[in-house]
Design a protein around this motif. Structure first.
Motif, short mmCIF file in Angstrom:
data_model
loop_
_atom_site.label_atom_id
_atom_site.label_comp_id
_atom_site.label_asym_id
_atom_site.label_seq_id
_atom_site.Cartn_x
_atom_site.Cartn_y
_atom_site.Cartn_z
N THR A 1 40.20 37.08 17.03
CA THR A 1 40.60 35.72 17.39
C THR A 1 39.48 34.72 17.14
N PHE A 2 38.23 35.20 17.14
CA PHE A 2 37.08 34.30 17.00
C PHE A 2 36.35 34.49 15.67
N SER A 3 37.07 34.96 14.62
CA SER A 3 36.40 35.26 13.35
C SER A 3 35.78 34.02 12.71
N ILE A 4 36.46 32.86 12.81
CA ILE A 4 35.89 31.64 12.23
C ILE A 4 34.65 31.21 13.01
N LEU A 5 34.71 31.33 14.34
CA LEU A 5 33.56 30.97 15.17
C LEU A 5 32.36 31.87 14.83
N VAL A 6 32.62 33.17 14.68
CA VAL A 6 31.54 34.10 14.35
C VAL A 6 30.96 33.76 12.98
N LYS A 7 31.84 33.43 12.01
CA LYS A 7 31.39 33.04 10.68
C LYS A 7 30.47 31.82 10.76
N ALA A 8 30.89 30.84 11.58
CA ALA A 8 30.09 29.63 11.74
C ALA A 8 28.74 29.94 12.40
N LEU A 9 28.77 30.81 13.41
CA LEU A 9 27.52 31.17 14.10
C LEU A 9 26.55 31.87 13.16
N ARG A 10 27.07 32.70 12.28
CA ARG A 10 26.20 33.41 11.32
C ARG A 10 25.60 32.43 10.31
N ARG A 11 26.43 31.49 9.83
CA ARG A 11 25.92 30.52 8.86
C ARG A 11 24.83 29.64 9.48
N ALA A 12 24.99 29.34 10.77
CA ALA A 12 24.00 28.50 11.46
C ALA A 12 22.85 29.33 12.02
N ASP A 13 22.90 30.64 11.79
CA ASP A 13 21.86 31.55 12.28
C ASP A 13 21.71 31.45 13.80
N LEU A 14 22.85 31.38 14.50
CA LEU A 14 22.84 31.27 15.96
C LEU A 14 23.40 32.52 16.65
N ILE A 15 23.82 33.51 15.90
CA ILE A 15 24.45 34.68 16.52
C ILE A 15 23.45 35.42 17.41
N THR A 16 22.17 35.42 16.98
CA THR A 16 21.17 36.13 17.79
C THR A 16 20.91 35.41 19.12
N ALA A 17 21.14 34.10 19.14
CA ALA A 17 20.95 33.35 20.39
C ALA A 17 21.93 33.81 21.46
N LEU A 18 23.10 34.31 21.05
CA LEU A 18 24.09 34.80 22.01
C LEU A 18 23.83 36.25 22.41
N GLN A 19 22.72 36.80 21.95
CA GLN A 19 22.31 38.13 22.38
C GLN A 19 21.11 38.07 23.33
N ALA A 20 20.66 36.83 23.63
CA ALA A 20 19.52 36.66 24.53
C ALA A 20 19.93 37.01 25.96
N ASP A 21 18.92 37.03 26.86
CA ASP A 21 19.17 37.47 28.24
C ASP A 21 20.12 36.54 28.99
N GLY A 22 20.07 35.25 28.73
CA GLY A 22 20.97 34.35 29.43
C GLY A 22 20.43 33.95 30.80
N PRO A 23 21.29 33.46 31.70
CA PRO A 23 22.75 33.41 31.54
C PRO A 23 23.20 32.28 30.63
N LEU A 24 24.28 32.55 29.91
CA LEU A 24 24.86 31.59 28.98
C LEU A 24 26.36 31.47 29.24
N THR A 25 26.87 30.29 28.93
CA THR A 25 28.31 30.09 28.89
C THR A 25 28.65 29.53 27.52
N ILE A 26 29.59 30.16 26.82
CA ILE A 26 30.04 29.63 25.54
C ILE A 26 31.50 29.25 25.65
N PHE A 27 31.80 28.01 25.28
CA PHE A 27 33.18 27.55 25.22
C PHE A 27 33.64 27.84 23.80
N ALA A 28 34.40 28.92 23.67
CA ALA A 28 34.68 29.51 22.36
C ALA A 28 36.01 29.02 21.80
N PRO A 29 35.98 28.20 20.73
CA PRO A 29 37.24 27.79 20.09
C PRO A 29 37.85 28.98 19.33
#
Length: 698
Positions: free
Chosen positions: A575-603
């Motif tokens: 369901t979030f394949s486009i979001l994941v694609k965008a996160l990879r292009r922006a090199d932000l996917i690793t930021a969502l693997q940090a300790d957090g806490p984080l909240t992502i409003f996922a389109p």
């Protein structure tokens, strides 16, 4: 040396004048406090003159300005027929010995008296004393004249006053004890005089008391206090030193409508005499030489209670000075407790101590004070319902008081016929069922965790309510109950290996869980007059259900321990394949693997498809703009649906301490709430959010 003394006096005068200015104007530090004090019973009758009030006893020198306050020193209380009462440390009085700075504060009371409080400091110890001036009995003040010149009554001495009140037995016993001289002399006394019926409790041999002269004298003198003590001056929980070997503990309830002396009711007060005042009591004042502990220890009815106390450190509490009320269960009361429960209580010192403390109230409650339904809080922090029924019987919760008012020097004992068992005297597993989580108890037994939780010390259980468990899909419940190991893992995720009461649940706190590296995130939100506490986005619906080895908070959801980071959850959901694609292009996917806490409003993919294809392609190619858009969807906080959004799912602009703020024209709604990762939470939304400066049609 002389010059130094002069400079010191000048500085002292300047400081005092500044303090006087602040006191009159209400400005400066403490101005509001001084105004508040003026509303109390001892109201100031004059402006505070700090220079005059500073008394240096080693010098009789009077400054040239002292005539300004001459009227103060020649007040009405210096005139005739004024009686003076001194209390406190004699060193603090103006004529006291010692080299020290003394400060005087005076004011008039609502009862027409005038009181001066003296405070002294010798730079090693502080002393306080009060002197109270009031009209002597039978006299009253006259406007414009000093002292108390008006004679309002022809008063008799204490003995004749008692005779006129019909206290013939008191008069007779005073004669037998050879106290006529003291009660008819010039010294002032306060007498708590028993009624004639009260003297029937004194053993006699024929017409003679079965007491020695000294015993009889000590008994009567234990009803007599030096000085004047009218009903207005009787204070709650005050210890009065008598002329005899005993003490008198005064208690006042319901705005002094009920006044007791050693738990004996005062039935008639303020009977003035020429040399004192009489308060009539309806019983002989009991001896208070024993502590509450000694009363229990020397009574054969409390064998089990004594054994239980001996297994804790409470004997020192019951033997200490102070005031307390103990509802003491008899051996028969303990016999009514199921043997299995009693054995478990006696074997667990934590539970046993809480059980015993639930029978103690940290202030004195005499039987006469119980006039209807009342609420008291025991020393374990739980409520006790104390009431007197229509049959004049007194009950404490389900226990009846079978003997009241057994008085000691540090409190009172009431004997009861049942044991009071609070929730804090129960093991935490037993508390669950009483808190509305009985289904959880069944799951704990299936998982084989009952003994583990009973043996734990200082734990917290976030317990899903029965309704929360019933709302689980039936196949989920079957899968868990058929696999005790997996069930145990889920249940232990609800257990924190430390006691965390409601006051300890702070926003942003991360609590460890039992047998797992996963942590529970606490979020606290204040909505006007309501505070909402969430644990891993499950709302706490009932807090602080205490047990002797921990605390229970009932929650409205079952918690599932996460096993993946937010990045892993998104990558594993098409369901979030486009979001994941965008996160990879922006090199932000690793930021969502940090300790957090984080909240992502996922389109979702559908949310991205609301954007025109060419606009979306341009956005995915423009790294700078893409980073700005994606970061606008991530908050470094743990935000739950339950506390962050309106019922219609629209975002609220309430996160002042974070950059999370959206314009209402975005129109984004949350379509799926609270998907957890090990480092935060995902809120699924149906539109892509636009940060300031980025424009596209979605």
């Amino acid at each position: 040396m002389k010059k130094a003394v002069t400079i010191a006096w000048v500085l002292l005068a300047l400081c005092a004048l500044l303090a006087t200015t602040d006191a009159r104007s209400g400005r400066g530090r403490g101005g509001g406090r001084r105004r508040a004090l003026a509303d109390r019973s001892w109201r100031s009758s004059r402006p505070r003159n700090y220079i005059h009030d500073i008394v240096l006893p080693w010098s009789q020198w009077k400054p040239w300005w002292s005539h300004r306050w001459a009227r103060d020193r020649a007040g009405w209380w210096t005139g005739p027929n004024v009686c003076e009462t001194k209390e406190g440390d004699p060193q603090a009085l103006p004529d006291g010995e010692g080299f020290m700075l003394k400060i005087k504060e005076c004011g008039s009371g609502e009862d027409g008296s005038y009181r001066c409080t003296y405070r002294a400091d010798d730079f090693q110890q502080k002393y306080t004393a009060t002197v109270t001036y009031r009209c002597c009995a039978g006299y009253a003040r006259q406007q414009g004249k000093p002292g108390c010149p008006l004679k309002v009554a022809e008063l008799k001495n204490l003995l004749d006053t008692a005779r006129g009140l019909g206290l013939s037995e008191f008069v007779s016993y005073a004669g037998k004890a050879k106290l006529e001289g003291a009660l008819t002399g010039m010294n002032n006394f306060t007498v708590f005089a028993p009624t004639d019926g009260a003297f029937q409790s004194i053993p006699t041999r024929g017409d003679t008391p079965a007491l020695t002269l000294d015993q009889l004298k000590d008994t009567l003198l234990s009803h007599v206090v030096s000085g004047w003590l009218t009903a207005n001056n009787i204070r709650d929980e005050e210890i009065l030193r008598t002329l005899g070997p005993g003490e008198i503990r005064t208690t006042a309830y319901s705005n002094k409508k009920i006044v007791n002396a050693n738990c004996v009711k005062v039935v008639l007060s303020d009977q003035l005499a020429s040399n004192g005042v009489i308060h009539v009591v309806d019983g002989i004042l009991p001896n208070t030489k024993k502590s509450v502990l000694e009363i229990i220890s020397q009574d054969s009815r409390f064998t089990t209670l004594k054994t239980a106390l001996g297994q804790t450190d409470l004997p020192s509490v019951l033997d200490s000075d102070g005031q307390m009320t103990v509802f003491a269960p008899t051996d028969s009361a303990f016999d009514n407790v199921p043997q299995e429960t009693l054995n478990r209580l006696l074997a667990d010192r934590r539970c046993l101590k809480n059980l015993l403390l639930h029978h103690v109230i940290p202030h004195t409650i005499c039987a006469d004070a119980v006039t209807g339904k009342h609420r008291a809080v025991s020393m374990v922090g739980e409520d006790l319902k104390v009431e007197r029924d229509s049959d004049d019987k007194i009950f404490v919760n389900t226990a009846q008081v079978i003997q009241g008012n057994v008085l000691g020097y540090n409190g009172v004992v009431h004997v009861i016929d049942n044991v009071l068992v609070p929730s804090k005297a129960q093991n935490i597993v037993d508390v669950l069922a009483a808190s509305g989580a009985s289904r959880l108890v069944e799951l704990i037994e299936i998982a084989g965790l009952t003994d583990t939780l009973r043996s734990q010390d200082n734990i917290t259980i976030f317990a899903p309510s029965d309704q929360a468990i019933e709302e689980l899909p039936e196949e989920t419940v079957k899968a868990l109950t058929s696999n005790p190991g997996a069930l145990a893992e889920v249940l232990q995720y609800h257990v924190v290996p430390q006691a965390a009461f409601a006051k300890d649940l702070k926003n942003g706190a991360m609590l460890p869980t039992l047998g797992s590296s996963n942590k529970l995130h606490i979020s606290v939100k204040d909505w006007f007059f309501h505070t909402m506490v969430n644990v891993q986005c499950a709302r706490v619906v009932k807090a602080d259900q205490g047990g002797c080895n921990g605390v229970v908070h009932v929650i409205n959801k079952v918690l599932a321990p996460p096993t993946q980071t937010l990045a892993d959850v998104l990558e594993g959901n098409e369901t979030f394949s486009i979001l994941v694609k965008a996160l990879r292009r922006a090199d932000l996917i690793t930021a969502l693997q940090a300790d957090g806490p984080l909240t992502i409003f996922a389109p979702t993919n559908e949310a991205f498809k609301r954007i025109a294809d060419d606009t979306l392609d341009n956005l995915l190619e423009n790294t700078e703009a893409l980073i700005k858009v994606l970061k606008h969807h991530v908050v470094e906080d743990f935000l739950c649906c339950d506390s962050c959004f309106s019922r219609r799912g629209k975002f609220r602009q309430v996160f002042r301490r974070s950059p999370f703020s959206y314009s209402s024209h975005d129109g984004a709604s949350v379509t799926s709430c609270d998907t957890f990762g090990t480092n935060g939470v995902i809120q699924v939304i149906d539109r892509v959010l636009r940060p300031p400066g980025i424009h596209f049609d979605n």
